[in-house]
Design a protein around this motif. Structure first.
Motif, PDB file in Angstrom:
ATOM      1  N   ALA A  75       0.826  -1.214   0.000  1.00 26.06           N
ATOM      2  CA  ALA A  75       0.000   0.000   0.000  1.00 26.06           C
ATOM      3  C   ALA A  75       0.855   1.257   0.000  1.00 26.06           C
ATOM      4  O   ALA A  75       0.586   2.219  -0.732  1.00 26.06           O
ATOM      5  N   LYS A  76       1.901   1.255   0.794  1.00 22.70           N
ATOM      6  CA  LYS A  76       2.725   2.460   0.970  1.00 22.70           C
ATOM      7  C   LYS A  76       3.561   2.768  -0.265  1.00 22.70           C
ATOM      8  O   LYS A  76       3.673   3.925  -0.674  1.00 22.70           O
ATOM      9  N   ARG A  77       4.137   1.739  -0.884  1.00 26.24           N
ATOM     10  CA  ARG A  77       5.086   1.974  -1.972  1.00 26.24           C
ATOM     11  C   ARG A  77       4.473   1.870  -3.369  1.00 26.24           C
ATOM     12  O   ARG A  77       5.034   2.423  -4.324  1.00 26.24           O
ATOM     13  N   TYR A  78       3.334   1.181  -3.488  1.00 23.01           N
ATOM     14  CA  TYR A  78       2.803   0.940  -4.826  1.00 23.01           C
ATOM     15  C   TYR A  78       1.338   1.325  -4.992  1.00 23.01           C
ATOM     16  O   TYR A  78       0.867   1.487  -6.124  1.00 23.01           O
ATOM     17  N   GLY A  79       0.606   1.485  -3.906  1.00 23.94           N
ATOM     18  CA  GLY A  79      -0.802   1.807  -4.016  1.00 23.94           C
ATOM     19  C   GLY A  79      -1.066   3.284  -4.231  1.00 23.94           C
ATOM     20  O   GLY A  79      -0.173   4.127  -4.093  1.00 23.94           O
ATOM     21  N   ARG A  80      -2.322   3.595  -4.559  1.00 22.94           N
ATOM     22  CA  ARG A  80      -2.753   4.990  -4.715  1.00 22.94           C
ATOM     23  C   ARG A  80      -3.571   5.456  -3.521  1.00 22.94           C
ATOM     24  O   ARG A  80      -3.634   6.644  -3.238  1.00 22.94           O
ATOM     25  N   LEU A  81      -4.244   4.536  -2.867  1.00 19.02           N
ATOM     26  CA  LEU A  81      -5.189   4.888  -1.815  1.00 19.02           C
ATOM     27  C   LEU A  81      -4.559   4.761  -0.439  1.00 19.02           C
ATOM     28  O   LEU A  81      -3.599   3.988  -0.248  1.00 19.02           O
ATOM     29  N   PRO A  82      -5.103   5.456   0.551  1.00 21.48           N
ATOM     30  CA  PRO A  82      -4.692   5.203   1.931  1.00 21.48           C
ATOM     31  C   PRO A  82      -4.985   3.752   2.303  1.00 21.48           C
ATOM     32  O   PRO A  82      -5.968   3.164   1.839  1.00 21.48           O
ATOM     33  N   LEU A  83      -4.129   3.183   3.133  1.00 23.37           N
ATOM     34  CA  LEU A  83      -4.301   1.798   3.555  1.00 23.37           C
ATOM     35  C   LEU A  83      -5.699   1.558   4.116  1.00 23.37           C
ATOM     36  O   LEU A  83      -6.312   0.505   3.866  1.00 23.37           O
ATOM     37  N   ALA A  84      -6.234   2.515   4.856  1.00 24.87           N
ATOM     38  CA  ALA A  84      -7.555   2.344   5.470  1.00 24.87           C
ATOM     39  C   ALA A  84      -8.643   2.100   4.434  1.00 24.87           C
ATOM     40  O   ALA A  84      -9.579   1.328   4.671  1.00 24.87           O
ATOM     41  N   GLN A  85      -8.548   2.740   3.253  1.00 22.30           N
ATOM     42  CA  GLN A  85      -9.559   2.523   2.219  1.00 22.30           C
ATOM     43  C   GLN A  85      -9.466   1.123   1.624  1.00 22.30           C
ATOM     44  O   GLN A  85     -10.481   0.501   1.310  1.00 22.30           O
ATOM     45  N   SER A  86      -8.244   0.627   1.477  1.00 19.62           N
ATOM     46  CA  SER A  86      -8.079  -0.707   0.909  1.00 19.62           C
ATOM     47  C   SER A  86      -8.501  -1.800   1.884  1.00 19.62           C
ATOM     48  O   SER A  86      -8.952  -2.875   1.465  1.00 19.62           O
ATOM     49  N   LEU A  87      -8.364  -1.550   3.180  1.00 16.51           N
ATOM     50  CA  LEU A  87      -8.774  -2.531   4.182  1.00 16.51           C
ATOM     51  C   LEU A  87     -10.253  -2.419   4.543  1.00 16.51           C
ATOM     52  O   LEU A  87     -10.803  -3.313   5.200  1.00 16.51           O
ATOM     53  N   ALA A  88     -10.903  -1.345   4.112  1.00 13.66           N
ATOM     54  CA  ALA A  88     -12.287  -1.106   4.519  1.00 13.66           C
ATOM     55  C   ALA A  88     -13.245  -2.238   4.156  1.00 13.66           C
ATOM     56  O   ALA A  88     -14.093  -2.614   4.979  1.00 13.66           O
ATOM     57  N   PRO A  89     -13.189  -2.832   2.945  1.00 13.15           N
ATOM     58  CA  PRO A  89     -14.125  -3.907   2.644  1.00 13.15           C
ATOM     59  C   PRO A  89     -13.991  -5.104   3.587  1.00 13.15           C
ATOM     60  O   PRO A  89     -14.994  -5.674   4.038  1.00 13.15           O
ATOM     61  N   ALA A  90     -12.752  -5.488   3.894  1.00 15.43           N
ATOM     62  CA  ALA A  90     -12.543  -6.625   4.799  1.00 15.43           C
ATOM     63  C   ALA A  90     -13.069  -6.311   6.189  1.00 15.43           C
ATOM     64  O   ALA A  90     -13.704  -7.159   6.837  1.00 15.43           O
ATOM     65  N   ILE A  91     -12.813  -5.097   6.656  1.00 12.36           N
ATOM     66  CA  ILE A  91     -13.289  -4.702   7.988  1.00 12.36           C
ATOM     67  C   ILE A  91     -14.817  -4.712   8.016  1.00 12.36           C
ATOM     68  O   ILE A  91     -15.430  -5.194   8.978  1.00 12.36           O
ATOM     69  N   ARG A  92     -15.436  -4.213   6.966  1.00 10.05           N
ATOM     70  CA  ARG A  92     -16.893  -4.194   6.912  1.00 10.05           C
ATOM     71  C   ARG A  92     -17.470  -5.612   6.923  1.00 10.05           C
ATOM     72  O   ARG A  92     -18.436  -5.903   7.650  1.00 10.05           O
ATOM     73  N   ALA A 144     -11.717  -7.858  12.955  1.00  5.20           N
ATOM     74  CA  ALA A 144     -12.044  -6.511  12.471  1.00  5.20           C
ATOM     75  C   ALA A 144     -11.262  -5.470  13.252  1.00  5.20           C
ATOM     76  O   ALA A 144     -10.699  -4.525  12.674  1.00  5.20           O
ATOM     77  N   ARG A 145     -11.208  -5.631  14.562  1.00  2.00           N
ATOM     78  CA  ARG A 145     -10.460  -4.699  15.405  1.00  2.00           C
ATOM     79  C   ARG A 145      -8.974  -4.718  15.054  1.00  2.00           C
ATOM     80  O   ARG A 145      -8.327  -3.662  14.949  1.00  2.00           O
ATOM     81  N   THR A 146      -8.419  -5.898  14.844  1.00  2.00           N
ATOM     82  CA  THR A 146      -7.009  -6.001  14.475  1.00  2.00           C
ATOM     83  C   THR A 146      -6.744  -5.310  13.144  1.00  2.00           C
ATOM     84  O   THR A 146      -5.754  -4.575  12.982  1.00  2.00           O
ATOM     85  N   LEU A 147      -7.620  -5.514  12.156  1.00  2.00           N
ATOM     86  CA  LEU A 147      -7.459  -4.856  10.861  1.00  2.00           C
ATOM     87  C   LEU A 147      -7.603  -3.342  10.986  1.00  2.00           C
ATOM     88  O   LEU A 147      -6.916  -2.580  10.291  1.00  2.00           O
ATOM     89  N   GLU A 148      -8.496  -2.888  11.864  1.00  9.04           N
ATOM     90  CA  GLU A 148      -8.649  -1.447  12.078  1.00  9.04           C
ATOM     91  C   GLU A 148      -7.377  -0.828  12.633  1.00  9.04           C
ATOM     92  O   GLU A 148      -6.993   0.289  12.255  1.00  9.04           O
ATOM     93  N   LEU A 149      -6.698  -1.539  13.524  1.00  8.59           N
ATOM     94  CA  LEU A 149      -5.444  -1.032  14.069  1.00  8.59           C
ATOM     95  C   LEU A 149      -4.365  -0.962  12.991  1.00  8.59           C
ATOM     96  O   LEU A 149      -3.566  -0.013  12.952  1.00  8.59           O
ATOM     97  N   ILE A 150      -4.332  -1.969  12.098  1.00  4.20           N
ATOM     98  CA  ILE A 150      -3.388  -1.930  10.987  1.00  4.20           C
ATOM     99  C   ILE A 150      -3.728  -0.765  10.058  1.00  4.20           C
ATOM    100  O   ILE A 150      -2.845  -0.034   9.589  1.00  4.20           O
TER     101      ILE A 150
END
Length: 572
Positions: A154-171, A223-229
Motif C-alpha cells: 500500500a505504501k510503496r505501490y498503491g494509490r489509496l490510503p491503507l484504510a480505504q483498501s482494508l475497509a471492505p474486509a473490515i466491513r 475486524a479490530r485487528t485490521l482497524e489497528l493496521i
C-alpha cells in the motif's frame, strides 16, 4: 453482503467467470510494449478463490485504487472469508508489475522463525519428528508476514490510503458473511484440533459446532485487528495492543514468541527471477521461494526441444524429466537468501540446463535413483492465490498461505488472528519427512529470524501481444501447476482452459507421476508406462486463479479453478 450501487456502476460491465473471477471489458487499445504499459480503458480483471474477496478488490479499483490497492483488499478479505487457506496470521509472496515504468518486484512477506526456536521442541523422546508440535498450536507458528507485506504494498505501490483498501474486509468482518461450503468443511475436519484452544473454539465452533449453512458469521476481533493496521500500519500489528495480545496468548499456550520477534519483522522487496521461453518473458518468485528457480530451470531444459511437434506421450516424457531434475536440484541448494549462499547463477544458467538435457533419454524414464540424491521440503496444500490486472496494466500475482488447513488451529485470544503452522516447512529434523512425506536439507534448517523455504510461485508471463498473471496453491505441486499453466498459455489457451486443465506432477522423490483423472488418454498412459513411468492416480489438486490479457484485441479474461467453485455465478 451487498455493496453500494455507486461503485457497481463505476465498475462497468463485470463478469464473474468462476469461483470469484471477474473481468471488465472496454474499448480496444493499441498493442503494448514489452512491459505491458498500455492503458486498458474500463478494464479490470481479478481472479481469486472467493467471491467476497474479488468484489472487495473491484470495489477498491472503482474507488480509484490500482491493482496493488486491490491486492491489499483481496488478501485482507480472504483472511476473513477463507481462513482455512490464508490470513493475516500467515504470510505471502507476490510478483508485482508497475506499468508506468515496467518495474517488476517481488514482495517477500514470508513468515520467520522466532528467535528462541529450538529443534528439540519438534522431537519425540525417541528422536522421531513430533508432528503435533510442528503442525498444531503456538510452537508450529512462525512470525506472521502478511500484515507487513500489505502495508509495504500500500505504501510503496498503491494509490489509496491503507484504510480505504482494508475497509471492505473490515466491513465484512463487522457485518458478517455466510461461510461457504469449503470453509464449513474445513472447520468440521479440524474440529478436534480447534477444540484444544478456547479462543479457537469460541471463534470457529459457536455453540460447540461448525457454523451451519446460511448462518451469518461475524469476526469482530479480527475486524479490530485490521482497524489497528489501517490506522497505524506496521505499528498496529507488530507493536502495541495487538503485539501484546499475540505474545501473551502464544506464551500462555506454551509458545516462545517475544515482543522483539514481532518488532523486528520486516517484509522485503527482492529482485524477481526472469526467464525467456518461446518469445515470452516469465517473471517469477526468487528464494525464499524454491518455485521460481525450479520453473526457470525446467523451462531452460525444455527450451532445447520443440514440444509443439511431439506426440502427447513424448512431450509429457520430456516435461516429466525436466521436472525430475529441477526438483532434484532446487531444495538441496535453496533457503532464505539472508542466511544461505545459493548457486543461482549455476541453477539458472542455460548452459547448466544444456548439461541436464543431455542426460535425458528420448524414449525412457530416468529412475530418480540414478541421479545424485537431493531432498526437498515443501509447504502444504492449503494456500490461496489471486491474480489482478487493472486499467493501467499494473499486475499483481499474490500467493498467500497459513500452510496446513486452518494453519496451527490456534487463535490468539482477543485478536481474531488464526496463526500459521509454517514451522513445519523448515527441515526441523534433518533427513526426516515433513507432513507431506518430503525431506529437507541443512539449507532450510530453522534459525531465529530465518524464513522457511516455500514453493509459492506467483508469476507473470509477458509476450509481445499476450500477458498472463498466474499462480495456485498446492504445496510442491504449485511449481508444476504453474509450469503447466505457463506452457498452456504460451500454446494459446484461454484463462478458463488453463485453470481447468487436468494436471500431472513429478517431484523427483517419490519416483512416481501423480496424475489427475483424465489428464492422459489410454494410449498416452500406456506409452508412458512402457517408458518406465509409474503413474499414480490422485484426486484433483490446486485452486488456480488466472488473468489473461490479449493486447491486440484489448481483451481481459479471468478464471478460477472449476475444481473448487465458490457456488456463485454472476453477470452485471
Amino acid at each position: 453482503m451487498s455493496l453500494s450501487m455507486n461503485w457497481r456502476a463505476a465498475a462497468l460491465c463485470l463478469l464473474l467467470v468462476a469461483g470469484g473471477a471477474f473481468a471488465a471489458d472496454g474499448a480496444p487499445a493499441k498493442a503494448a510494449s514489452g512491459h505491458a504499459s498500455t492503458r486498458i480503458p474500463g478494464h479490470a480483471a481479478i481472479a481469486s478463490a472467493n467471491f467476497h474477496a474479488t468484489e472487495a478488490g473491484l470495489e477498491v479499483l472503482a474507488r480509484g485504487g490500482n491493482a496493488f490497492d486491490a491486492a491489499v483488499a483481496v488478501a485482507a478479505t480472504l483472511s476473513i472469508v477463507e481462513p482455512e487457506s490464508s490470513g493475516i496470521g500467515g504470510g505471502f509472496m507476490a510478483v508485482l508489475h508497475r506499468a508506468s515504468d515496467g518495474h517488476d518486484v517481488f514482495i517477500d512477506a514470508r513468515e520467520t522463525a522466532p528467535a528462541a526456536v529450538d529443534a528439540q521442541d519438534y522431537l519425540n523422546p525417541d528422536g522421531s519428528p513430533d508432528r503435533d508440535t510442528a503442525l498444531k498450536g503456538p510452537l508450529s507458528a512462525g512470525i506472521p508476514g502478511e500484515p507487513a507485506g500489505l502495508v509495504l504494498i500500500a505504501k510503496r505501490y498503491g494509490r489509496l490510503p491503507l484504510a480505504q483498501s482494508l475497509a471492505p474486509a473490515i466491513r465484512i468482518a463487522r457485518e458478517g458473511f455466510e461461510p461457504d461450503e469449503r470453509l464449513r468443511e474445513a472447520i468440521a475436519g479440524m474440529q478436534e484440533d480447534l477444540q484444544r484452544w478456547p479462543a479457537s473454539a469460541a471463534k470457529y465452533l459457536p455453540g460447540g459446532k461448525p457454523p451451519a449453512a446460511g448462518v451469518i458469521w461475524k469476526d469482530p476481533d479480527q475486524a479490530r485487528t485490521l482497524e489497528l493496521i489501517a490506522s497505524h500500519g506496521d505499528q498496529g500489528f507488530y507493536h502495541g495492543e495487538t503485539a501484546r495480545k499475540l505474545v501473551a496468548a502464544v506464551r500462555a499456550a506454551g509458545g516462545n514468541w517475544t515482543l522483539a520477534d514481532l518488532a523486528s519483522y520486516r517484509a522485503k522487496e527482492r529482485t524477481p527471477i526472469t526467464v525467456d521461453y518461446r518469445g515470452y518473458r516469465i517473471v517469477t518468485a526468487p528464494p525464499p521461494s524454491s518455485g521460481g528457480v525450479a520453473i526457470a530451470e525446467i523451462l531452460n531444459i525444455l527450451s532445447g526441444y520443440d514440444l509443439t511437434k511431439m506426440d502427447a506421450a513424448t512431450r509429457t516424457h520430456y516435461v516429466i524429466e525436466a521436472m525430475r531434475r529441477a526438483f532434484r536440484d532446487h531444495n538441496d541448494y535453496l533457503g532464505d537468501p539472508d542466511f544461505v549462499k545459493m548457486p543461482l547463477d549455476m541453477l539458472l544458467s542455460p548452459f547448466y540446463a544444456d548439461g541436464l538435457r543431455q542426460s535425458i533419454l528420448p524414449d525412457k524414464a530416468t529412475p530418480s535413483s540414478m541421479l545424485p540424491r537431493a531432498e526437498a521440503a515443501e509447504p502444504g496444500m492449503h494456500t490461496t492465490h489471486f491474480s489482478i490486472i487493472d486499467a493501467d496494466g499494473n499486475m499483481a500475482a499474490v500467493t498467500s498461505t497459513v500452510n496446513y488447513t486452518m494453519g496451527s488451529s490456534f487463535v490468539a485470544e482477543g485478536t481474531g488472528v488464526l496463526l500459521n503452522d509454517e514451522m513445519d516447512d523448515f527441515a526441523l529434523v534433518p533427513d526426516k519427512p515433513n507432513v507431506y512425506g518430503l525431506l529437507g536439507s541443512k539449507a532450510n534448517a530453522p534459525v531465529g529470524g530465518k524464513r522457511m523455504l516455500s514453493s509459492m510461485s506467483p508469476s507473470l508471463v509477458i509476450g509481445a501481444d499476450r500477458t498472463a498473471v498466474i499462480g495456485s496453491p498446492g504445496g510442491s505441486t504449485i511449481i508444476t501447476q504453474v509450469l503447466e499453466g505457463i506452457l498452456h498459455f504460451i500454446d494459446g489457451e484461454s484463462a478458463q482452459q488453463i485453470a481447468a486443465h487436468k494436471r500431472f506432477h513429478h517431484q523427483y522423490l517419490p519416483d512416481v507421476v501423480n496424475v489427475e483423472t483424465g489428464v492422459f488418454d489410454a494410449a498416452t498412459s500406456d506409452a508412458l508406462t512402457k517408458m518406465g513411468y509409474t503413474l499414480k492416480p490422485r484426486e484433483a489438486w490446486g485452486f488456480m486463479n488466472v488473468v489473461t490479457w490479449d493486447r491486440k484485441a484489448n481483451q481481459l479474461d479471468a478464471a478460477s479453478d472449476p475444481r473448487r467453485p465458490s457456488g456463485l455465478g454472476k453477470v452485471q
